[in-house]
Every structure is written in C-alpha cells, then in structure tokens.
Scaffold this motif. Structure first.
Motif, short mmCIF file in Angstrom:
data_model
loop_
_atom_site.label_atom_id
_atom_site.label_comp_id
_atom_site.label_asym_id
_atom_site.label_seq_id
_atom_site.Cartn_x
_atom_site.Cartn_y
_atom_site.Cartn_z
N MET A 220 43.75 41.70 45.06
CA MET A 220 43.43 42.54 46.22
C MET A 220 41.94 42.45 46.52
O MET A 220 41.10 42.83 45.73
CB MET A 220 43.84 43.99 45.89
N ALA A 221 41.63 41.92 47.62
CA ALA A 221 40.20 41.78 47.97
C ALA A 221 39.72 43.00 48.74
O ALA A 221 40.50 43.68 49.41
CB ALA A 221 40.00 40.53 48.82
N MET A 222 38.49 43.26 48.59
CA MET A 222 37.88 44.38 49.28
C MET A 222 37.62 43.96 50.72
O MET A 222 37.34 42.81 50.98
CB MET A 222 36.56 44.63 48.59
N PRO A 223 37.71 44.89 51.66
CA PRO A 223 37.42 44.51 53.04
C PRO A 223 36.00 43.95 53.16
O PRO A 223 35.09 44.38 52.45
CB PRO A 223 37.54 45.82 53.81
N VAL A 224 35.86 42.98 54.06
CA VAL A 224 34.58 42.30 54.20
C VAL A 224 33.45 43.29 54.51
O VAL A 224 32.36 43.21 53.96
CB VAL A 224 34.67 41.25 55.32
N ALA A 225 33.75 44.26 55.36
CA ALA A 225 32.71 45.20 55.78
C ALA A 225 32.17 45.97 54.58
O ALA A 225 30.96 46.11 54.40
CB ALA A 225 33.25 46.15 56.82
N ALA A 226 33.10 46.44 53.75
CA ALA A 226 32.69 47.23 52.61
C ALA A 226 31.91 46.38 51.63
O ALA A 226 30.87 46.78 51.08
CB ALA A 226 33.91 47.83 51.93
N MET A 227 32.41 45.17 51.41
CA MET A 227 31.76 44.24 50.50
C MET A 227 30.36 43.92 50.99
O MET A 227 29.40 43.87 50.23
CB MET A 227 32.60 42.95 50.43
N SER A 228 30.27 43.71 52.30
CA SER A 228 28.97 43.36 52.87
C SER A 228 27.98 44.51 52.71
O SER A 228 26.82 44.29 52.39
CB SER A 228 29.11 43.03 54.36
N ARG A 229 28.49 45.74 52.91
CA ARG A 229 27.60 46.88 52.79
C ARG A 229 27.05 46.98 51.37
O ARG A 229 25.87 47.18 51.14
CB ARG A 229 28.34 48.16 53.18
N LEU A 230 27.95 46.81 50.43
CA LEU A 230 27.56 46.88 49.03
C LEU A 230 26.52 45.79 48.72
O LEU A 230 25.48 46.05 48.11
CB LEU A 230 28.81 46.67 48.16
N ALA A 231 26.82 44.58 49.18
CA ALA A 231 25.92 43.46 48.92
C ALA A 231 24.56 43.68 49.57
O ALA A 231 23.52 43.44 48.97
CB ALA A 231 26.55 42.16 49.43
N TRP A 232 24.60 44.18 50.81
CA TRP A 232 23.36 44.40 51.55
C TRP A 232 22.47 45.41 50.83
O TRP A 232 21.28 45.21 50.65
CB TRP A 232 23.70 44.88 52.95
N ARG A 233 23.10 46.52 50.39
CA ARG A 233 22.30 47.53 49.71
C ARG A 233 21.78 47.00 48.39
O ARG A 233 20.64 47.27 48.01
CB ARG A 233 23.12 48.78 49.48
N ASN A 234 22.60 46.24 47.68
CA ASN A 234 22.14 45.67 46.42
C ASN A 234 20.95 44.74 46.63
O ASN A 234 20.03 44.69 45.82
CB ASN A 234 23.27 44.89 45.74
N LEU A 235 21.00 44.01 47.74
CA LEU A 235 19.95 43.06 48.04
C LEU A 235 18.59 43.73 48.12
O LEU A 235 17.58 43.18 47.71
CB LEU A 235 20.28 42.37 49.37
N TRP A 236 18.56 44.94 48.65
CA TRP A 236 17.28 45.61 48.89
C TRP A 236 16.89 46.58 47.79
O TRP A 236 15.96 47.36 47.94
CB TRP A 236 17.29 46.29 50.26
N ARG A 237 17.63 46.57 46.69
CA ARG A 237 17.26 47.46 45.60
C ARG A 237 15.91 47.09 45.05
O ARG A 237 15.13 47.93 44.66
CB ARG A 237 18.30 47.35 44.49
#
Lengths: 227, 409, 419
Positions: free
Chosen positions: B1-18
């Motif tokens: 079961m894959a996570m929706p792209v939007a949610a995944m992207s949000r998570l990735a985006w926030r992680n990027l700027w940590r």
C-alpha cells in the motif's frame, strides 16, 4: 477461539559478556476481545513480547499466530501491511514524526492506508477531541508537552480502529484524570468493537482496568490471572 | 500500500528543510554543477558551430560535386562540364538554397616585387554571394560585378605580401589542360578580409568566364558548390545529387572536411563526458547529504516502519526527498545558465588568443549556443544519475529493523 | 608563559584529537575524501595529458622544420619579403656554429615560384638549404623515403614532398622547371632534377615544401651570399634561454637582425596552448569548487552536531580559537588523505597512459590538423602531479573557514543545551 497464540517464544540478547533473556520460553494464548495488562520490572520482557507480537522484532525460536496466521513467517512487506491494517501501536517513548503536526501524525496511518482526506480529517479531529487535544491539532510535536505528545501517539494508534492494540506504557506522563479518561476510552473500544488490548504497564491503577493480568520477570511469565 | 503522492511529498519536503544549511549548500552545489554543465556546453557548441559555419563558408556549400580525381589532384584537367538536365532538376529544387559552379585551381600570382602560390577561384559573383560570401568583408574597392569581370579580388594579407594595392595590376599564372602555362594580367578591383588569415593569403577571386577563357576550358568548371537548408543534415541533398551526377564525386561537407565533422562528433561525446564528470563530483556530496539526513532520522524511519509503512515506501520517501533536492537544484542551475548565456549572446571576446583560435579553425569571438537537447541532456543526467545515486542510501534506510531503529538515540 | 615543549605537546594533542574526530563519522569522511580523490585523479590525468600533448605539438612542429630558434631580419617573420634578407648568411651561420658546438645551425632562403612538370604546374614555396647542416635542424632530410637528400651545395637538384610529387606526377629522376623572380626583381628560372621525395606525415609540408641547395638557390634568385633564415636547434632544452642571450650579442652589430624563439615563430601554437590551458582551467575550477562545497557541507555538519560537546569543552576553559583551529586541522587531515591518495592514484593512471599512450575515437582526424600523432603520451612530472591536487587542497581548507568561524559565536551554556 484464540486471537493470538504464542508458542515457546525465545529471544536472547548479547550485552557485553552477559546474555539477557528477553523472552525465555513464553507460551501464551490471547482471546479475541480481551483486555490484558502485562506487568513486571524493567527488563522483564514486556516490551520484547509486544514487539514480537507486532512483528517488529524477530524471534530466536517459537511461533506466533494471529487469527491462525503465522506472524513469524511473514516477510517485511507483509508484516508492514499487517501492522498497517490490524495493529495499533503505542510506544514507550512517544515517537511522533517531528515534521508533522499533531493531526498529521494521527492521520499518518490512515494516509498510508489510503483513506480519503475528508474522512481522515473527520476521524482525526474526533479522536483528538476525545483525547483532549482540541485546538492543538496543528502544533508540531516540539510544541506539545510530554503528556500531550503521548495522547497524540495513543490517538494515532486507535484512530483507524485496529483489531489489536499493543500499548507500551501508554499512560506514562499522564495525570490520573487523563489516565482514567484514556483507559475508559480503551475499554469502550474494547467492548464496542471487540478490539483486543495488550498493555504493558507499571501502573497499578491501569492494572485495575484489565480483565486479565500477566506478570513477567526475566523473560518468563510468572503469573497469569483472570479477573 | 503506497502512501498518496501528496502526503509523501509533504513529508519529504518538510524533511528536506529540517537542516536548511545542509540543504542550501547542497542546492548551491547542484546549481553550480548544472550551470557549469549547460554553460560550458553552450560555449563549446558555440565554438564548434562557429568553426563549422566558417568552414562551410570557406568550403563553400554543404555539398560539392567534383570530377572523380579532382580532390586528390586539383588540376584543371580534372574538370566537369556545366550541369546537365538531371542535375539542374535537383539544383533548382526546393531543397537547394543556392548553387554555383566554380573553377578552383592552384596558381601563382606576381606583383612587380613578389610571387605567391595561391588558389585561383573563377566564380560567378552572384552565386558566390548566395553561397555565403559576405560583401561586408570587402575592405577596399568592390566585389566582382559579374562572371565576365576582368578584375581580381585578393585578400588583405596577400596584398601586403605582394606589396601591392587596389587598382594595381598583378599577373596570375596557371596551366591549361595541355600543361601550357596560361597567364593573364588582372587589375585588383577589391580587397577582402577574412576571419582566418590563411584565407586572406591564399584565395584570389576572378570572374569565371575570364578564367575559363584564360585556361582554355570552354564551359568546364572544377566544382559545383551547393547550399542546402540545414548544415546538420546534408546527406539527403548529397544522395539526390549523387544520383543525378553519375560519374562524378558528390560529397557533403562532412566528408570534405573530416576535421570539422569529427570535431562535431567528438564534441557530442565530450559534452556527455563533461556532464557525467560534473555529476560524479556532485554525487559524493549528494550521497553524503542523504546519508546524514538518514542517520539523523533512524528512529523516525523505524517508527514509520512500525506503523505499517513498507520498506519500499521508505525507499520511495527518501527518493522523493532526493528528487526534490535535485529538481530545486536543477531549476536554480537552469535559470542561472540561461540568464548568464543570454547576455553573452553577442559574443565573448577572446582575441587575446586569436591566432591560437585560428589554428583550431575558430574565430576570436566566442558565441555561446544554447541548444535545448543539451539542456535536456544535462537535466536528464542529473535526474537519472541522481536517482540512481540516491538508491543506495534509500535502500539502506529501508533496511533498518524497526526495533533497533526505535531503540537508537 | 608556555614553553616550546608545552606548545609541541599541545599541538600533538590537537593533532591526535583531530585525527580521531574525523574518524567518528567514517563513512562521511571517506565520502568527502573520495570526492577529493576523484577530482585529484581527474586533474592529474588531464593536466598530464595536456602537458604531454603540448610537448608533442611543440616538438613535432619545431623538430620537423622550423627549428627551436631562428635568426631573421626584423620584419621578415610577418612580411616574408624576398629582400628582407641576411647578408652573408653562410658566414653568420658558421660563426654561430663555432660559438655553440652543441647546437645545430643551418642557413636557409625562401622564394615563391611556379613549379612545373611535364603535366602540371603549381605555385609553391622553394627553400634553399645547406645540405650538410639541414639534417641538424629538421627531420625532413631523414624522412626522404624515395631517392636521397640533397648533397652538392651548388647542384640543380630538388627534394619535394610526397603529395606534391603525386600532384606534379613526377618521380625521382624526373625534371621540374621553376619560374619566379629574383631578389632584384629579375626573372628567375631553371631546370631541376628531383633527387628525393619525403613523406613527413604532415599534409601541409608534404603538399607544399620543396628544398633545393642554398648555393644553387642564391645563384638562381640573384641572392649573392644572402639568405633569409638561420635555423638553430639544440638538444638541451634548458639551454635555449642562454642561447638566445648569446645570439642577441652576436647579431647586435648586424643589420637589424632578431633571434626568435618558438613562441615568436609559431604564435598560433603558443596561443592555442594558452587558449586550451585557460579553458581547461575554467572547467577544473568548477570541479574544484564542487569538491569544496562537499567539504564545506561535511565540516559544517560536523561542527553543528558537536555543538553540545564544544559547549562542554568551552566551559572547561578552552578558547574558541583553539576549537576553530581544531576544525581547520581536521579539514587539513581530511584534505591530506584526499591529496595523497589522489596523487598516488593519479600518478598510476597517468603513468599507465604515459606508457601505453592515450587515444579517443575521432582523434586521428583532429590530431592531423595539428600535425600530431594520433596517440598522446601524458607527461608525468612534478607539475602535472601536484598542480591540480594542490589547488584542490587549498580550496578545501578555504571551505572550512566558515564552519570554523561559526565557533566564535558559540556561548558555552547555550551550546550545552543544544541537542
């Protein structure tokens, strides 16, 4: 019929020269819909047992079956799906994802499950209200107190109504009023939806809620009493 | 079961700027790398383009027709008659912009003081202009008026060497097909300049009819030069002309000037090598950044696994994060490249090393040429190799055992 | 007051501390060092390759025909007019020869003529050479594949390139007539016997070079005893500067003569080398800056994650300056690892190709344009080995300045509270 059958579970850790017995030939049957508390001193094997049942940790020997399915034989992806759809976890440390807000943390599992946004929001707002975090939905974990974080973690574990909740010290950091409220909520879920609860705890007041109490020491079950 | 792209992207985006410092440094590095890929490629393309275009003007044309033996022995004995009906059909077709038949023979030119060996070109001025001779290159006097013009146009450098000037007479000597010395006096009616000094020294233009009469060859010529639409694809034109001009040698500039055509091919390879080298220099930093980002979040990754995220979803999340970093860096790099190339469109002056550039066949102005396929290639190299490079850290992250990861501090 | 011994031991401690610190994050250190190794190996290889190809370009150009140094009349290099001559060229050449026994010296004269065989005529340059001495300054006499080189200084003989022979349709033993004008503007003509045909591999020379004996040339073109060029070559490369110096002294009294070295003789070659080297450095700079970014990132992260630790150390009374130096020392060690491995590996790679030769597809055609063989042998030497890696090393140290400077703003109490 038993929901969970553990047979002869063994898990040893090497720590320096000593061998720690995490689980030492533990066998256990857990009925569907039971509400069980596991108690014992630190290092007695409570956490190890919960992790093993949740498929987080591998066993040295022994078998675990949930509803007849051998958990110890599943692959990583299948285990992940099992946890995703059937098991809710509350960990000892609060373990929230720091870049996500309280509500996003609660929605995380549903998101992975693919639940639609509107439904997610409805569920998460409701559950956050129930654990007393109304108005704090958009705070990040760093902006919440320890108790508040713990409640977010609990909300996350139960929001998608799993069949089994594995909770490791869920009431640590909670005042007694919050604790009672939380346990009442657990109990209600248990009675209304036949959700099986397996709670590791030190707290005698938590133990009082259980209908079966298991005591552990040095990786063994020393007492197992029904209420 | 894959996570929706939007949610995944949000998570990735926030992680990027940590860890914004680390991300910014890496972004700058990627942007610089991409800029270098595109900018340097544009410069190299510009240089080669310039060389090719000058080569084609000098040749001239995209395709030339000669007698079989002419290129080995460029004598007037190896000439061809004026084009026949079949050839005219191709020459007058839509795929030809201009064509001209010319005489080109080795000759000797003498002033009252000096002699020089030259290439005597008997041309039709109209055709020569259509093939690319730039009238602005005439620095004194004028170009020939027609094929019967009795004057010559010589290069600036040759005039110096011969100690002669506009209006003076020179004698041109060559041989007729019977190897009798054929000579004729000409008045210098024009002096031209060229980017390449060698042309100024060795090329002499005279009227075609006059040269034909002087060499006693009737209407025969040495070559027919043909200009098509795109110098990159002269093959079709060459093939059509080849069919129409049986018995003669029809070659495109790719074969006539192997130095230039090889240069173009080598440049394609070099552009790719250059991009990959730059990427490799970047890749160490990229892997390092991702590795650091993963090490800091071992616990979290364990938690996500414990909550039911599959290992593949972890790989996916890290890849999305890396992709965002790459995409941002690419965006920055592309903008930087385009905005530095456009103001330089009018050329970069490298006349300090003009003679060196001439040796390589290039002129002393460097015009960057932005080719979209190159930009695309740079972006593709960064994205594709970037994702491949990120696979290792991402895979490692997915292999943490949840319990151990959670126990980590 | 600290004594020297205390300072030494303090430095030793810092060094040990720095060394251990960089290995706390093994993978990160190796990745950063590998970035340096990668660019160092590439730089060593590329610079050796460039220097190797420049050597080849200079050597083939100079040894083939022009010689390392030429004496000419002022202005001849640019204008090449027949009357810009050196009077008594043979005597001057002898004088120079006796002054520099180690050098080869040969006089030449140039004229443009129309050269005709039975079938063909071409305008070309004819060079009058001294048959006895020409072989010392040019490889052409040794490249005569058919027949022989010139022998008699006064004979009506000619040696021509292979392409020219084919174009003129002549073989050894055939006759050629030439037509031109003498130094005084008079009509110059004669009949020459082809005694040799050379194949140099340079299409330019094979197509356009014809050599006749200088004595014959001087008679035919009314040159008297004069010529245009004295070509000089010496086996000792280092001797060229001295040679030029002494030459200037010898020719100072003469009528406006100059000594030109290879840079003046072939300005195109020098500029081509300059253009190539400069543009290559533009590319190298990008590579080096990218590596510096890598170092910056690593050192910044390493400082940030040790904030707490640094706080504790500062609370113990260590000054920020010491900590900044520690960070620089760590970078120094990391860069040193990159330098040593990079240079060693680069030397192996460049050394291998220096032995086996390096070529890429399409090089044949490109090399032909510069009269070069189509295989390049990288030149491995101190410059090609150390130039690139040293610049990388310095830039890496520069990159550590920002992380080091950040330490100055650190307040112990806050730092200790940091995660």
């Amino acid at each position: 019929m038993s929901a969970i059958v553990c047979t002869d579970l063994c898990k040893f850790y090497q720590q320096g020269d000593a061998v720690i017995k995490g689980l030492d030939h533990v066998s256990l049957e857990i009925e569907e819909g039971s509400f069980i508390c596991i108690s014992g001193p630190s290092g007695s094997g409570k956490t190890t047992l919960l992790n093993a049942i949740g498929g987080l940790d591998s066993l040295d020997s022994g078998q675990i079956a949930i509803n007849g399915e051998r958990v110890d034989l599943l692959g990583k992806a299948e285990l992940a799906d099992l946890r995703l759809h059937s098991i809710g976890f509350v960990f000892q440390a609060y373990n929230l994802i720091p870049v996500l807000s309280a509500r996003e943390n609660v929605e995380f599992v549903m998101q992975v499950q693919g639940v639609r946004a509107a439904e997610r929001k409805l569920q998460s707002m409701k559950i956050l209200q129930e654990v007393g975090l109304e108005g704090m939905e958009d705070r990040r974990p760093a902006q919440l107190s320890g108790g508040q974080q713990q409640r977010v973690a609990v909300a996350r574990a139960i929001v998608s109504q799993p069949k089994l909740v594995l909770a490791d010290e869920p009431t640590a950091n909670l005042d007694s009023q919050s604790m009672e409220k939380l346990m009442a909520h657990f109990r209600e879920l248990n009675e209304a939806h036949k959700v099986t609860f397996l709670i590791a705890t030190h707290d005698q007041r938590v133990m009082a809620w259980a209908d079966r109490r298991i005591y552990m020491e040095d990786g063994r079950v020393t007492r197992d009493e029904l209420q | 079961m894959a996570m929706p792209v939007a949610a995944m992207s949000r998570l990735a985006w926030r992680n990027l700027w940590r860890n914004y410092r680390r991300t910014v440094i890496m972004l700058l590095a990627i942007a610089l790398g991409v800029w270098a890929m595109i900018f340097m490629t544009a410069l190299m393309r510009g240089m080669v383009d310039d060389m090719v275009q000058q080569g084609i003007v000098a040749l001239p044309g995209h395709v030339q027709v000669h007698a079989e033996a002419y290129r080995d022995d460029p004598s007037i004995t190896h000439s061809l008659p004026a084009p026949g009906k079949a050839m005219l059909e191709v020459l007058e077709s839509r795929q030809v912009i201009a064509w001209s038949s010319r005489i080109k023979v080795p000759a000797m030119i003498s002033s009252e003081y000096e002699n020089r060996g030259i290439s005597l070109l008997g041309i039709d001025p109209e055709g020569e202009l259509a093939l690319g001779f730039d009238p602005d290159d005439i620095v004194a006097g004028q170009f020939l008026t027609d094929a019967g013009d009795g004057g010559v146009v010589i290069g600036r450098k040759l005039a110096e060497r011969l100690e002669t000037r506009l209006g003076k007479r020179v004698v041109v000597m060559s041989q007729d097909p019977g190897n009798t010395i054929a000579d004729r006096g000409f008045r210098i009616v024009g002096i031209f300049k060229a980017e390449l000094e060698n042309r100024e020294e060795t090329i002499v233009y005279a009227g075609r009819d006059v040269v034909q009469a002087m060499l006693r060859v009737g209407n025969d010529v040495s070559e027919i030069a043909v200009l098509g639409h795109d110098y990159r694809t002269p093959e079709k034109l060459a093939a059509d002309l080849g069919d129409a001009a049986a018995g003669f040698e029809v070659l495109s500039w790719l074969e006539l000037d192997p130095y230039l055509s090889t240069m173009m091919k080598v440049m394609d390879g070099f552009v790719l090598v250059w991009m990959v080298v730059i990427f490799l220099a970047l890749s160490f930093g990229l892997v390092n950044t991702l590795m650091m980002a993963i090490f800091e979040r071992v616990r979290e990754i364990g938690l996500m696994r414990a909550l039911g995220m599959r290992p593949s979803a972890i790989v996916y999340e890290i890849l999305v994060e890396s992709l965002m970093l790459l995409a941002l860096g690419l965006l920055l790099g592309n903008v930087l490249a385009v905005s530095t190339i456009i103001p330089l469109k009018s050329g970069i002056d490298v006349s300090v090393v003009a003679e060196g550039m001439e040796m390589m066949g290039a002129s002393s102005m460097l015009y960057p040429v932005l080719q979209w396929p190159d930009v695309l290639l740079a972006n593709a190299v960064v994205i594709v190799l970037g994702i491949l490079t990120s696979l290792l850290p991402a895979w490692r992250a997915s292999q943490y055992r949840p319990v151990e990861a959670l126990a980590r501090n | 007051m600290t004594t020297k011994r205390q300072r030494d031991s303090a430095f030793g401690l810092s060094l040990r501390l720095a060394w251990r610190n960089i290995w706390r994050q093994k993978r990160r250190t190796w990745l950063t060092a590998l970035a340096m190794v990668f660019s160092n190996v590439l730089l060593v290889f590329m610079i050796s390759l460039q220097l190797g190809s420049y050597d080849m370009m200079i050597n083939t150009t100079l040894r083939m025909f022009s010689g390392q140094v030429q004496v000419q009349r002022v202005g001849y290099q640019d204008e090449q007019k027949m009357r810009q001559d050196i009077a008594g060229v043979g005597e001057l050449a002898s004088t120079i020869r006796s002054r520099f026994p180690a050098a080869s010296v040969a006089a030449r004269a140039n004229a443009f003529v129309l050269l005709s065989s039975e079938d063909r005529s071409f305008g070309t340059q004819v060079v009058g050479v001294e048959p006895d001495f020409e072989a010392g300054v040019s490889t052409i006499p040794g490249l005569v594949a058919d027949g022989r080189f010139l022998q008699d200084p006064g004979a009506a003989e000619i040696v021509i390139g292979g392409v020219m022979a084919r174009n003129l349709k002549v073989a050894v033993g055939d006759e050629l007539t030439f037509l031109g004008s003498g130094k005084d503007g008079s009509f110059a003509a004669g009949v020459l016997t082809v005694v040799g045909i050379f194949n140099s591999g340079s299409s330019d020379l094979d197509r356009s070079l014809a050599e006749v004996p200088l004595g014959y040339f001087q008679d035919a073109f009314a040159m008297g005893g004069s010529g245009h060029i004295i070509a000089i070559s010496t086996a000792e490369l280092g001797g060229i500067a001295d040679l030029m110096e002494s030459l200037r002294a010898i020719i100072a009294g003469g009528d406006e003569l100059v000594a030109l070295d290879w840079e003046a003789l072939t300005p195109g070659l020098k500029q081509a080398i300059q253009a190539d080297f400069t543009s290559a450095w533009f590319m190298y700079a990008v590579l080096i800056i990218l590596v510096a970014f890598s170092v910056l990132n690593t050192q910044l992260m390493s400082v940030l994650e040790r904030t707490r630790e640094f706080g504790v150390i500062m609370a113990l009374g260590i000054k920020p300056r010491r900590l900044a130096l520690l960070v620089l020392l760590e970078t120094f060690l990391m860069a040193l690892i990159g330098l040593v491995i990079g240079v060693l590996l680069g030397a192996v790679v460049a050394g291998y190709f220096g032995f086996a030769g390096f070529a890429y597809p399409g090089m044949d055609e490109l090399a032909a344009k510069f009269n070069m063989p189509s295989v390049i042998y990288p030149s491995v030497g101190p410059v090609s080995l150390m130039l690139g890696p040293t610049v990388v090393f310095i830039f890496c140290l520069f990159a550590a300045i920002y992380p080091a400077v950040k330490l100055y703003g650190l307040k112990p109490v806050e730092a200790m509270r940091a995660v």
